[in-house]
Design a protein around this motif. Structure first.
Motif, PDB file in Angstrom:
ATOM      1  N   PHE A  94     -51.582  -6.682 -20.234  1.00  0.00           N
ATOM      2  CA  PHE A  94     -50.305  -5.662 -20.067  1.00  0.00           C
ATOM      3  C   PHE A  94     -49.239  -6.589 -19.525  1.00  0.00           C
ATOM      4  O   PHE A  94     -49.193  -6.873 -18.499  1.00  0.00           O
ATOM      5  N   VAL A 141     -49.302  -2.760 -23.785  1.00  0.00           N
ATOM      6  CA  VAL A 141     -50.572  -3.451 -24.107  1.00  0.00           C
ATOM      7  C   VAL A 141     -50.676  -4.505 -25.565  1.00  0.00           C
ATOM      8  O   VAL A 141     -49.975  -3.995 -26.384  1.00  0.00           O
ATOM      9  N   LYS A 147     -58.198  -1.501 -22.684  1.00  0.00           N
ATOM     10  CA  LYS A 147     -57.161  -0.504 -21.797  1.00  0.00           C
ATOM     11  C   LYS A 147     -58.209   0.088 -20.966  1.00  0.00           C
ATOM     12  O   LYS A 147     -59.530  -0.229 -21.058  1.00  0.00           O
ATOM     13  N   CYS A 168     -46.750   1.939 -22.869  1.00  0.00           N
ATOM     14  CA  CYS A 168     -47.491   2.188 -21.835  1.00  0.00           C
ATOM     15  C   CYS A 168     -46.670   3.098 -20.917  1.00  0.00           C
ATOM     16  O   CYS A 168     -45.562   2.873 -20.545  1.00  0.00           O
ATOM     17  N   ASP A 172     -51.402   5.207 -18.364  1.00  0.00           N
ATOM     18  CA  ASP A 172     -52.118   4.251 -19.157  1.00  0.00           C
ATOM     19  C   ASP A 172     -52.399   3.290 -18.233  1.00  0.00           C
ATOM     20  O   ASP A 172     -53.263   2.400 -18.318  1.00  0.00           O
ATOM     21  N   LEU A 173     -51.524   3.048 -17.180  1.00  0.00           N
ATOM     22  CA  LEU A 173     -51.612   2.019 -16.190  1.00  0.00           C
ATOM     23  C   LEU A 173     -52.327   2.223 -15.190  1.00  0.00           C
ATOM     24  O   LEU A 173     -52.494   1.210 -14.243  1.00  0.00           O
TER      25      LEU A 173
END
Length: 197
Positions: A94, A141, A147, A168, A172-173
């Motif tokens: 990331f 990413v 993920k 992202c 998503d994080l």
């Protein structure tokens, strides 16, 4: 790149080491508290049972940036089971990138072709996020990274456009619930790993 998963409430006191998320084991070797999962001759995963007796883990879900001390504990168990050590985590996949160019997608008016500077590389992707601007720093990413949903991002070409990373959002994080806007981090430089200092 491997990922660690731990969720005591859902699956009990088991630390999962996922080495190849897109491959499924066809052979299991039980080595006491360590269970090695193979597809053919390739090690694709490791399950460490009763891990909380050795090391307390507060995380629930994917451990994206495990500390060296945790990897040391894991590696002691792996060596005792006759398996190779895991490398220390120095890249989570990331990464912060700076947008250097935006152009309208020729086949999708709601999307943009995004060009980013990431470390020494220039990466291209496609995104529908509407808050993207040239000069903005965003989190992407990169190829081969796993993920939070357990899938692995793989670079590809779609409609003749290279998709070398994926933009992202907060969701998503796993840092918030926002999913309609790209996440723009503060105090991070292009090329910096988002989860590592």
């Amino acid at each position: 790149m491997y990922r660690l998963f731990y969720n005591h409430e859902s699956v009990g006191d088991v630390l999962f080491v996922v080495l190849c998320p897109d491959r499924y084991p066809d052979r299991v070797e039980n080595k006491g508290e360590v269970v090695a999962l193979y597809q053919g001759e390739d090690l694709v995963g490791i399950n460490l049972f009763d891990f909380g007796k050795t090391c307390k883990i507060k995380a629930s879900g994917m451990i994206v940036a495990p500390e060296d001390i945790l990897i040391n504990v894991i590696n002691d168990k792996l060596v005792n089971a006759g398996l190779e050590k895991l490398p220390y985590c120095r890249d989570t996949g990331f990464t912060v990138g700076e947008i250097t160019n935006l152009e309208e997608h020729p086949l999708d008016e709601r999307s943009h072709i995004v060009t980013l500077k990431v470390k020494e590389k220039t990466l291209t992707t496609v995104s529908r996020y509407q808050n993207l601007e040239i000069g903005s720093k965003i989190v992407v990413v990169t190829d081969g990274a796993m993920k939070f949903d357990g899938t692995q991002f793989k670079a590809k070409v779609v409609k003749n456009i290279p998709i070398e990373c994926e933009v992202c959002c907060e969701k998503d994080l796993h840092i918030g619930d926002e999913f309609k806007l790209a996440f723009i981090p503060e105090g991070k430089e292009a090329g910096q790993d988002f989860f590592l200092d």
